[in-house]
Design a protein around this motif. Structure first.
Motif, PDB file in Angstrom:
ATOM      1  N   ASP A  16      56.839  46.020  40.268  1.00  0.00           N
ATOM      2  CA  ASP A  16      55.794  46.461  41.230  1.00  0.00           C
ATOM      3  C   ASP A  16      55.482  47.815  40.493  1.00  0.00           C
ATOM      4  N   ARG A  17      55.162  47.773  39.483  1.00  0.00           N
ATOM      5  CA  ARG A  17      54.498  48.943  38.833  1.00  0.00           C
ATOM      6  C   ARG A  17      53.845  48.580  37.477  1.00  0.00           C
ATOM      7  N   PRO A  18      52.978  49.535  37.230  1.00  0.00           N
ATOM      8  CA  PRO A  18      52.296  49.144  35.756  1.00  0.00           C
ATOM      9  C   PRO A  18      53.110  49.371  34.600  1.00  0.00           C
ATOM     10  N   ALA A 198      44.577  46.820  35.410  1.00  0.00           N
ATOM     11  CA  ALA A 198      45.817  46.751  36.420  1.00  0.00           C
ATOM     12  C   ALA A 198      46.652  45.778  35.921  1.00  0.00           C
ATOM     13  N   THR A 199      47.818  46.292  35.839  1.00  0.00           N
ATOM     14  CA  THR A 199      49.038  45.352  35.145  1.00  0.00           C
ATOM     15  C   THR A 199      50.243  45.518  36.276  1.00  0.00           C
ATOM     16  N   CYS A 200      50.874  44.550  35.915  1.00  0.00           N
ATOM     17  CA  CYS A 200      52.315  44.533  36.409  1.00  0.00           C
ATOM     18  C   CYS A 200      53.406  44.452  35.313  1.00  0.00           C
ATOM     19  N   ALA A 201      54.556  45.272  35.289  1.00  0.00           N
ATOM     20  CA  ALA A 201      55.449  45.498  34.132  1.00  0.00           C
ATOM     21  C   ALA A 201      56.150  44.254  34.177  1.00  0.00           C
ATOM     22  N   LEU A 202      56.611  43.663  32.953  1.00  0.00           N
ATOM     23  CA  LEU A 202      57.621  42.575  32.772  1.00  0.00           C
ATOM     24  C   LEU A 202      58.699  43.059  31.937  1.00  0.00           C
TER      25      LEU A 202
END
Length: 307
Positions: A16-18, A198-202
């Motif tokens: 839950d972060r870029p 807008a992204t979600c980190a993996l």
């Protein structure tokens, strides 16, 4: 090049972060790709819009089947709201997806063919069972350390001018897929963010136990292993093919749904693939799989999804 079978299977975690380029993050979903030069963003040869960026992932070393200098994989898909636009006349997109074809005589197809002449050197197109297009681009570390790539202008012809622009191009794939309300995934809360970037980190980590690591998935209908040695994560107690006798092996209990290699958990039958594949859910980039999931064999460039 020749690479041996992978030594491990890896679970992918969504955060839950870029994505932070200078962190320990190993990729991102939603948002924009990185490092593509002008004209290299893969286009949808049916609708003329840029394909939607789903995720970019740094592959583990034992999965870099296209070379150690190409550790990054970016996956692009037909936009989820374009999967509903199939009832209209269209030309055969194969003539523009093939970089070795001759320039077509059809004026509506020519701009697509022209765009393909600038294709990324490590671009691969695939189609699904509905003949919609998907793409993979392999990249270097240097390319991914570069800036994000803005989407190009769509190709507009008389043939496709009536097709609406996909929503991800204005509000971003993240909010286009989930809206504006927080949602829960695997016990964690994800807060959507608007914007095309807008992204979600993996990140990924090795599975504790997976007997199918390094094996090509195969469908079997009993408790015997397939010819590759692949075994299903379930069995039927006493050999009775009933819902009451269904059991899951203990080693599969902590496997995450998004993963690199190993045991496959499709919503329908297991497609025949190499050990070099990624299994992922709709929320890992925002797709329309009819609430199902997908599998991408990035060695043989096979893509399959089911609902």
């Amino acid at each position: 090049m020749t690479i041996g079978p992978p030594s491990r299977a890896y679970d992918i975690s969504l955060h839950d972060r870029p994505f932070a380029p200078d962190s320990a993050d190993q990729g991102w979903c939603f948002g924009l790709p990185r490092g593509l030069e002008e004209g290299q963003w893969p286009l949808d040869p049916v609708f003329g819009y840029p394909l939607q960026h789903g995720f970019t992932l740094r592959l583990p070393e034992d999965y870099r089947v296209h070379g150690p200098d190409l550790p990054w994989l970016s996956f692009f898909s037909t936009a989820m709201d374009h999967l509903e636009n199939s009832d209209w006349s269209r030309f055969d997109p194969a003539i523009v997806a093939d970089a070795n074809s001759s320039r077509p005589d059809d004026p509506a197809a020519q701009p697509f063919w022209d765009a393909m002449q600038n294709r990324h050197p490590h671009l691969h197109y695939m189609t699904d069972i509905l003949d919609y297009y998907y793409a993979v681009v392999f990249s270097t570390d240097a390319a991914i350390s570069g800036p994000t790539t803005p989407p190009p202008d769509p190709i507009v012809t008389e043939l496709n001018a009536h097709v609406p622009q996909p929503s991800w191009m204005t509000q971003g794939a993240f909010s286009a897929f989930v809206g504006t309300s927080p949602f829960a995934i695997l016990g964690q809360t994800i807060h959507p963010r608007a914007g095309v970037d807008a992204t979600c980190a993996l990140t990924w980590g090795p599975r504790r136990e997976d007997p199918n690591a390094g094996l090509g998935p195969r469908d079997t209908y009993d408790d015997e292993p397939a010819e590759t040695g692949y075994v299903q994560p379930y069995y039927f107690e006493g050999g009775e093919l009933t819902a009451e006798a269904y059991r899951q092996h203990d080693w599969a209990a902590d496997h995450k749904p998004n993963h690199i290699g190993g045991t496959m958990r499709p919503v329908q039958g297991v497609p025949t693939m190499s050990p070099f594949y990624i299994g992922f859910e709709e929320y890992l980039g925002g797709y329309n799989f009819g609430t199902g999931n997908a599998q991408l064999d990035f060695k043989n460039m096979i893509f399959d999804w089911a609902q």
